[in-house]
Design a protein around this motif. Structure first.
Motif, PDB file in Angstrom:
ATOM      1  N   GLY A 159     -16.269  10.798  -4.974  1.00 29.20           N
ATOM      2  CA  GLY A 159     -17.693   9.864  -5.141  1.00 29.20           C
ATOM      3  C   GLY A 159     -17.510   8.494  -5.451  1.00 29.20           C
ATOM      4  N   ARG A 160     -16.206   7.899  -5.400  1.00 28.12           N
ATOM      5  CA  ARG A 160     -16.156   6.339  -5.694  1.00 28.12           C
ATOM      6  C   ARG A 160     -15.118   5.577  -5.113  1.00 28.12           C
ATOM      7  NH1 ARG A 160     -15.865   6.236 -11.273  1.00 28.12           N
ATOM      8  NH2 ARG A 160     -16.174   8.591 -11.599  1.00 28.12           N
ATOM      9  N   ASP A 161     -14.757   4.508  -5.106  1.00 22.89           N
ATOM     10  CA  ASP A 161     -13.661   3.764  -4.664  1.00 22.89           C
ATOM     11  C   ASP A 161     -12.718   3.521  -6.052  1.00 22.89           C
ATOM     12  OD1 ASP A 161     -11.722   1.675  -3.802  1.00 22.89           O
ATOM     13  OD2 ASP A 161     -12.784   1.896  -1.997  1.00 22.89           O
ATOM     14  N   ALA A 162     -11.471   4.263  -5.955  1.00 24.16           N
ATOM     15  CA  ALA A 162     -10.862   4.026  -7.156  1.00 24.16           C
ATOM     16  C   ALA A 162      -9.503   3.549  -6.830  1.00 24.16           C
ATOM     17  CB  ALA A 162     -10.747   5.298  -8.042  1.00 24.16           C
ATOM     18  N   SER A 163      -9.415   2.805  -5.679  1.00 27.03           N
ATOM     19  CA  SER A 163      -8.187   2.176  -5.236  1.00 27.03           C
ATOM     20  C   SER A 163      -6.995   1.657  -6.012  1.00 27.03           C
ATOM     21  CB  SER A 163      -8.363   1.064  -4.086  1.00 27.03           C
ATOM     22  OG  SER A 163      -9.159   1.281  -3.168  1.00 27.03           O
ATOM     23  N   PRO A 164      -7.138   0.923  -6.992  1.00 26.35           N
ATOM     24  CA  PRO A 164      -5.977   0.644  -8.028  1.00 26.35           C
ATOM     25  C   PRO A 164      -5.309   1.737  -8.695  1.00 26.35           C
ATOM     26  CG  PRO A 164      -7.998  -0.798  -8.466  1.00 26.35           C
ATOM     27  CD  PRO A 164      -8.530   0.543  -7.560  1.00 26.35           C
ATOM     28  N   CYS A 165      -6.260   2.792  -8.840  1.00 25.98           N
ATOM     29  CA  CYS A 165      -5.959   3.850  -9.797  1.00 25.98           C
ATOM     30  C   CYS A 165      -4.662   4.967  -8.695  1.00 25.98           C
ATOM     31  CB  CYS A 165      -6.870   5.195  -9.724  1.00 25.98           C
ATOM     32  SG  CYS A 165      -8.185   4.493 -10.787  1.00 25.98           S
ATOM     33  N   PHE A 166      -4.691   4.772  -7.542  1.00 24.49           N
ATOM     34  CA  PHE A 166      -3.657   5.339  -6.550  1.00 24.49           C
ATOM     35  C   PHE A 166      -2.251   4.862  -6.862  1.00 24.49           C
ATOM     36  CE2 PHE A 166      -7.570   6.402  -4.138  1.00 24.49           C
ATOM     37  CZ  PHE A 166      -7.025   7.632  -3.544  1.00 24.49           C
ATOM     38  N   SER A 168      -1.646   2.936 -10.096  1.00 23.37           N
ATOM     39  CA  SER A 168      -1.414   2.909 -11.512  1.00 23.37           C
ATOM     40  C   SER A 168      -1.295   4.120 -12.070  1.00 23.37           C
ATOM     41  CB  SER A 168      -2.463   2.085 -12.261  1.00 23.37           C
ATOM     42  OG  SER A 168      -3.873   2.811 -12.045  1.00 23.37           O
ATOM     43  N   GLY A 169      -2.326   5.426 -11.387  1.00 21.83           N
ATOM     44  CA  GLY A 169      -2.455   6.570 -12.156  1.00 21.83           C
ATOM     45  C   GLY A 169      -3.229   6.700 -13.265  1.00 21.83           C
ATOM     46  N   LYS A 170      -4.075   5.710 -13.676  1.00 23.33           N
ATOM     47  CA  LYS A 170      -4.944   5.301 -14.737  1.00 23.33           C
ATOM     48  C   LYS A 170      -6.161   5.786 -14.245  1.00 23.33           C
ATOM     49  CE  LYS A 170      -2.500   1.714 -17.195  1.00 23.33           C
ATOM     50  NZ  LYS A 170      -2.737   0.206 -17.567  1.00 23.33           N
ATOM     51  N   ASN A 171      -6.298   7.070 -14.100  1.00 25.39           N
ATOM     52  CA  ASN A 171      -7.789   7.684 -13.577  1.00 25.39           C
ATOM     53  C   ASN A 171      -8.982   7.570 -14.337  1.00 25.39           C
ATOM     54  OD1 ASN A 171      -6.271   8.067 -11.051  1.00 25.39           O
ATOM     55  ND2 ASN A 171      -5.788  10.075 -11.960  1.00 25.39           N
ATOM     56  N   ALA A 177     -11.481  -0.224 -12.294  1.00 25.12           N
ATOM     57  CA  ALA A 177     -12.071  -1.708 -12.173  1.00 25.12           C
ATOM     58  C   ALA A 177     -10.884  -2.775 -11.950  1.00 25.12           C
ATOM     59  CB  ALA A 177     -12.758  -2.102 -13.485  1.00 25.12           C
ATOM     60  N   VAL A 178      -9.751  -2.326 -12.140  1.00 24.14           N
ATOM     61  CA  VAL A 178      -8.597  -3.437 -11.949  1.00 24.14           C
ATOM     62  C   VAL A 178      -8.826  -4.163 -10.759  1.00 24.14           C
ATOM     63  CG1 VAL A 178      -6.399  -3.845 -11.790  1.00 24.14           C
ATOM     64  CG2 VAL A 178      -7.157  -2.141 -13.454  1.00 24.14           C
ATOM     65  N   ASN A 179      -8.331  -5.394 -10.695  1.00 20.96           N
ATOM     66  CA  ASN A 179      -8.570  -6.365  -9.545  1.00 20.96           C
ATOM     67  C   ASN A 179      -7.137  -6.290  -8.755  1.00 20.96           C
ATOM     68  OD1 ASN A 179     -11.252  -7.204  -9.756  1.00 20.96           O
ATOM     69  ND2 ASN A 179     -10.632  -8.736 -11.191  1.00 20.96           N
ATOM     70  N   LEU A 180      -6.913  -5.359  -8.082  1.00 24.49           N
ATOM     71  CA  LEU A 180      -5.540  -5.059  -7.242  1.00 24.49           C
ATOM     72  C   LEU A 180      -5.191  -6.314  -6.776  1.00 24.49           C
ATOM     73  CD1 LEU A 180      -5.878  -2.533  -4.452  1.00 24.49           C
ATOM     74  CD2 LEU A 180      -7.626  -3.793  -5.331  1.00 24.49           C
ATOM     75  N   GLU A 181      -6.273  -7.132  -6.139  1.00 23.22           N
ATOM     76  CA  GLU A 181      -5.726  -8.249  -5.182  1.00 23.22           C
ATOM     77  C   GLU A 181      -5.101  -9.306  -6.193  1.00 23.22           C
ATOM     78  OE1 GLU A 181     -10.173  -9.026  -6.565  1.00 23.22           O
ATOM     79  OE2 GLU A 181      -8.809  -7.216  -5.985  1.00 23.22           O
ATOM     80  N   GLU A 182      -4.939  -9.158  -7.488  1.00 21.09           N
ATOM     81  CA  GLU A 182      -4.242 -10.056  -8.435  1.00 21.09           C
ATOM     82  C   GLU A 182      -2.972  -9.706  -8.808  1.00 21.09           C
ATOM     83  OE1 GLU A 182      -6.756 -10.437 -11.594  1.00 21.09           O
ATOM     84  OE2 GLU A 182      -8.535 -11.499 -10.738  1.00 21.09           O
ATOM     85  N   TRP A 183      -2.497  -8.257  -8.032  1.00 19.30           N
ATOM     86  CA  TRP A 183      -1.234  -8.073  -8.678  1.00 19.30           C
ATOM     87  C   TRP A 183      -0.194  -8.908  -7.780  1.00 19.30           C
ATOM     88  CZ3 TRP A 183      -2.015  -2.226  -7.252  1.00 19.30           C
ATOM     89  CH2 TRP A 183      -2.832  -1.411  -8.018  1.00 19.30           C
ATOM     90  N   GLU A 184       0.969  -9.258  -8.668  1.00 21.78           N
ATOM     91  CA  GLU A 184       2.091 -10.215  -8.013  1.00 21.78           C
ATOM     92  C   GLU A 184       2.964  -9.340  -7.039  1.00 21.78           C
ATOM     93  OE1 GLU A 184       3.419 -12.236 -11.096  1.00 21.78           O
ATOM     94  OE2 GLU A 184       1.857 -13.556 -11.814  1.00 21.78           O
ATOM     95  N   ASP A 185       3.198  -8.296  -7.712  1.00 28.35           N
ATOM     96  CA  ASP A 185       4.049  -7.323  -6.926  1.00 28.35           C
ATOM     97  C   ASP A 185       3.584  -6.755  -5.711  1.00 28.35           C
ATOM     98  OD1 ASP A 185       6.072  -5.757  -5.738  1.00 28.35           O
ATOM     99  OD2 ASP A 185       6.802  -4.896  -7.866  1.00 28.35           O
ATOM    100  N   ASP A 186       3.752  -7.225  -4.421  1.00 28.57           N
ATOM    101  CA  ASP A 186       3.274  -6.584  -3.240  1.00 28.57           C
ATOM    102  C   ASP A 186       3.522  -5.042  -3.070  1.00 28.57           C
ATOM    103  OD1 ASP A 186       2.099  -9.061  -2.895  1.00 28.57           O
ATOM    104  OD2 ASP A 186       3.485  -9.661  -1.380  1.00 28.57           O
ATOM    105  N   LYS A 187       4.518  -4.740  -3.713  1.00 26.75           N
ATOM    106  CA  LYS A 187       5.163  -3.485  -3.405  1.00 26.75           C
ATOM    107  C   LYS A 187       3.836  -2.390  -4.050  1.00 26.75           C
ATOM    108  CE  LYS A 187      10.040  -3.888  -2.928  1.00 26.75           C
ATOM    109  NZ  LYS A 187      11.283  -3.468  -3.690  1.00 26.75           N
TER     110      LYS A 187
END
Length: 266
Positions: A159-166, A168-171, A177-187
């Protein structure tokens, strides 16, 4: 004499013709009235013929397009052609330029599973389970309550978009709410993108559409620059990672070969 005879003959003929017209005028009028009445009667019979009546009834049936309820005298009727046209228009408005269905966060949330629900209630009444990753929505009902149900490992994703959690595992709300586009490590982005490809290629999970008014797709279903950048960075990281994996595999094989040759010399 001849002229007199011709004139007399003509006058006699004209007199007889006039007399005949006077005598036959009523008969001629009657004939025309009978013909007119026959045409009118034929038209009426055609309109009231069983086949014609059935066609008219099928076209203008009072129950067509009506929502009838035996317990309620109220009826909501619509013109079927108008309803069909309206449905077509609505469908057109709900599609992105690339033909993908537009899904709002409200609709997505309606396909979530609350952690407090029972497993039985999770999919009761044909309730379907949806999730979104990088703005692309999938029906994961076939995964069942064991994965997405109240106690399932991926319940939070429903029921949501929790892309960063995939990655980080922080469900939880904070992790989502993390801005994954700001991650420096592209991996890290590659990890999320790999999960999105998992859903895209799954045998039973079904792609439903795109999540509009999100950071990934605008209100018209157009892909946002943020998502394009994430996918590009993740794809490049994937290529590098695959090359590194292949190099490691090659190194292992060469080491094994060298060890075997060394052992054979002993």
């Amino acid at each position: 004499k001849k002229s007199t005879l011709i004139a007399a003959t003509y006058n006699t003929f004209e007199s007889n013709t006039t007399t005949m017209r006077r005598k036959t005028a009523p008969l001629t009028t009657l004939v025309w009235l009978i013909i007119a009445a026959s045409i009118l009667l034929s038209s009426v019979l055609e309109e009231r013929s069983p086949i014609k009546m059935m066609a008219v009834t099928a076209t203008t049936s009072p129950n067509e397009g009506c929502n009838n309820n035996d317990d309620n005298d109220d009826q909501t009727c619509t013109d079927p052609s108008t309803e069909e046209e309206s449905a077509t228009t609505t469908t057109t408005k709900q599609l992105s330029p690339s033909g993908e269905r537009l899904i709002t966060s409200t609709e997505l949330a309606s396909h979530g599973i609350k952690s407090t629900e029972s497993k039985e209630a999770a999919t009761a009444g044909g309730h379907t389970i949806w999730l979104s990753i990088l703005g692309r929505v999938f029906d994961v009902t076939s995964g069942g309550p064991s994965y997405y149900g109240p106690k399932g490992s991926y319940n939070f994703y429903s029921g949501r978009d929790a892309s960063p959690c995939f990655h980080s595992g922080k469900n939880n709300e904070e992790g989502a709410a993390v801005n994954l586009e700001e991650w420096e490590d592209d991996k890290h982005l590659m990890s999320v993108y790999d999960w999105s490809q998992f859903y895209e290629k799954h045998e039973t999970y079904q792609f439903m559409g795109v999540l509009i008014n999100s950071k990934y797709y605008d209100e018209n279903g157009e892909e946002m620059d943020v998502r394009k950048d994430i996918v590009e960075r993740a794809s490049k990281a994937k290529i590098i990672a695959d090359k590194e994996k292949e190099a490691r595999k090659k190194a292992r094989l060469e080491k094994r070969k060298a060890d075997r040759e060394k052992n054979m010399k002993k």
